[in-house]
Design a protein around this motif. Structure first.
Motif, short mmCIF file in Angstrom:
data_model
loop_
_atom_site.label_atom_id
_atom_site.label_comp_id
_atom_site.label_asym_id
_atom_site.label_seq_id
_atom_site.Cartn_x
_atom_site.Cartn_y
_atom_site.Cartn_z
N LEU A 99 65.12 24.13 32.62
CA LEU A 99 66.25 23.52 33.34
C LEU A 99 66.62 24.24 34.63
O LEU A 99 67.22 23.62 35.52
CB LEU A 99 67.46 23.39 32.42
CG LEU A 99 67.25 22.39 31.27
CD1 LEU A 99 68.59 21.98 30.67
CD2 LEU A 99 66.48 21.15 31.69
N ASP A 203 74.41 19.68 33.53
CA ASP A 203 73.50 20.51 32.74
C ASP A 203 74.10 20.66 31.35
O ASP A 203 75.08 21.36 31.15
CB ASP A 203 73.35 21.88 33.43
CG ASP A 203 72.43 22.83 32.65
OD1 ASP A 203 72.25 22.63 31.43
OD2 ASP A 203 71.92 23.79 33.26
N LYS A 239 67.27 25.89 24.22
CA LYS A 239 68.42 26.73 23.88
C LYS A 239 68.78 26.50 22.42
O LYS A 239 69.00 27.44 21.65
CB LYS A 239 69.58 26.35 24.80
CG LYS A 239 70.71 27.34 24.90
CD LYS A 239 70.34 28.64 25.56
CE LYS A 239 69.82 28.51 26.98
NZ LYS A 239 69.34 29.79 27.52
#
Ligand SMILES: Cc1ncc(COP(=O)(O)O)c(C=O)c1O
Length: 394
Positions: A99, A203, A239
């Motif tokens: 990202l 995000d 994540k």
């Protein structure tokens, strides 16, 4: 499901991992007796299904170019619908090399050197780094602290724009403040973008890591359809499932025109996904993965309680309520010490490597960020060390 053991202590030193093997160079804290609480990955194994996917590939032993990966796309669509109530089409998904790369590609596609790019500070440090490195002008709008948590400050912000801003980056949930933005707040973000004709980059990498009772996290696309033609959403399994080394993430873009521009940026840089990452993600975004995440969040919540209680017992220290993420944002301003003084105590006396708040931008310098995604025994040890390092304040 294979029962995860989040209490297992896994020695990561000597594996060339950033979190443990780079901590001495970054903070002067040796991994021999230090605790690593900086880089945002977890000291846990991923779900068994992810490990099996990697083992399947290794057993086959062929590592050629990957092609179109329908199960990967379907798994993302399934996860977004199942966990976030967001119905997306596989054609909306563009895969990037993580990202941070997704942010860079967005800047490339929708802004030009010299354009203003807005972030709400303090915020994830890589945003500012990429914006500046690409020659764009970083516009920091300072978050307001109300009742001990961060919030938006639209009135102040209206007067701070110069007119050259083209894009806004939203961190949702917020790193490092740990906020889960409400539907009302997200609607305000959307209205601000419409008012100032901004593209919005949301995000949502921390979207799955919401503490019990603090959600739900909402994808801004589901609450603000009015910005569908100016919205890029970034998501990743990395994540959530602790597979950040796979360096894979997605830009999910409903608008065909925006999508074509993003695709153009990827093509111009020759970016395409590696083979391991796509299989890992397809295995993670599954019912087994979902059960693993539920167990993980419960464990992280336990860590959060231990850490917060320990911090609250030290006069002058305060951790922001952690609604999401595993990154605790601790305010040291009540100690009356300078950042150099409290940082030295944390690194030299407590022997803990934690991120320096100033790297997160405006308003961060009185803080350190502690990663609590590690076995509980280490969190308990960190708390004891901090209490001792600041023992004279008792
Ligand atoms: C908000 C946010 N975005 C992106 C990243 C990193 O993404 P990636 O590893 O996919 O580049 C992080 C890592 O901590 C993060 O907190």
């Amino acid at each position: 499901m294979h029962k995860p053991d989040f209490d297992e202590i896994i020695d990561r030193t000597g594996t060339h991992c950033s979190k443990w093997d780079d901590m001495e160079a970054a903070y002067g804290v040796s991994p021999d007796d230090g605790l690593s609480m900086w880089v945002a990955d977890m000291d846990f194994r991923p779900p068994h299904a992810v490990q099996q996917a990697v083992e399947r590939i290794a057993a086959h032993g062929i590592y050629g170019y990957p092609g179109r990966h329908r199960p990967y796309l379907d798994a993302i669509c399934w996860w977004m619908a199942e966990r976030h109530g967001w119905r997306i089409d596989p054609s909306w998904i563009l895969t990037c090399a993580g990202l941070v790369n997704g942010v860079a590609m967005t800047l490339d596609a929708f802004t030009a050197p010299g354009d203003g790019v807005i972030v709400m500070s303090p915020v994830y440090h890589a945003f500012g780094r990429v914006v500046k490195a690409s020659g764009r002008d970083l516009v920091e709008l300072p978050l307001a602290e109300r009742d001990g948590i961060y919030g938006f400050d639209w009135q102040a912000w209206e007067g701070m724009l110069k007119g050259h801003e083209r894009l806004m980056i939203l961190c949702s949930p917020h790193n490092p403040g740990g906020r889960v933005w409400t539907a009302e707040e997200l609607t305000e973000v959307a209205e601000f973008c419409l008012r100032h004709d901004l593209i919005l980059l949301s995000d949502d990498i921390h979207c799955d890591l919401v503490m019990p009772g603090c959600g739900p996290h909402r994808m801004i696309a589901t609450v603000a359809p009015q910005i569908a033609d100016r919205l890029i959403t970034l998501t990743a399994a990395t994540k959530t499932f602790n597979i950040a080394g796979a360096h894979i993430g997605n830009a999910i873009i409903a608008d065909a025109g925006l999508r074509a521009r993003f695709q153009g940026a990827l093509a111009a840089r020759g970016i395409s996904p590696g083979m391991l990452g796509m299989d890992m993600v397809a295995a993670a975004y599954s019912p087994e993965g979902a059960a693993w995440v539920d167990a993980l969040v419960e464990y992280l919540d336990g860590n959060r309680c231990v850490f917060d209680e320990g911090i609250a017992a030290i006069p002058g220290l305060r951790s922001m309520p952690l609604q999401a993420t595993y990154l605790s944002w601790v305010d040291f301003s009540g100690t009356g010490m300078t950042p150099a003084e409290f940082t030295d105590r944390v690194q030299s006396s407590a022997r803990i490597a934690a991120n320096h708040g100033a790297t997160f931008g405006l308003g961060g310098d009185q803080f350190l960020r502690f990663n609590i995604a590690t076995p509980r025994a280490r969190v308990t040890q960190a708390v004891a060390r901090l209490q001792q390092a600041f023992g004279d304040l008792q």
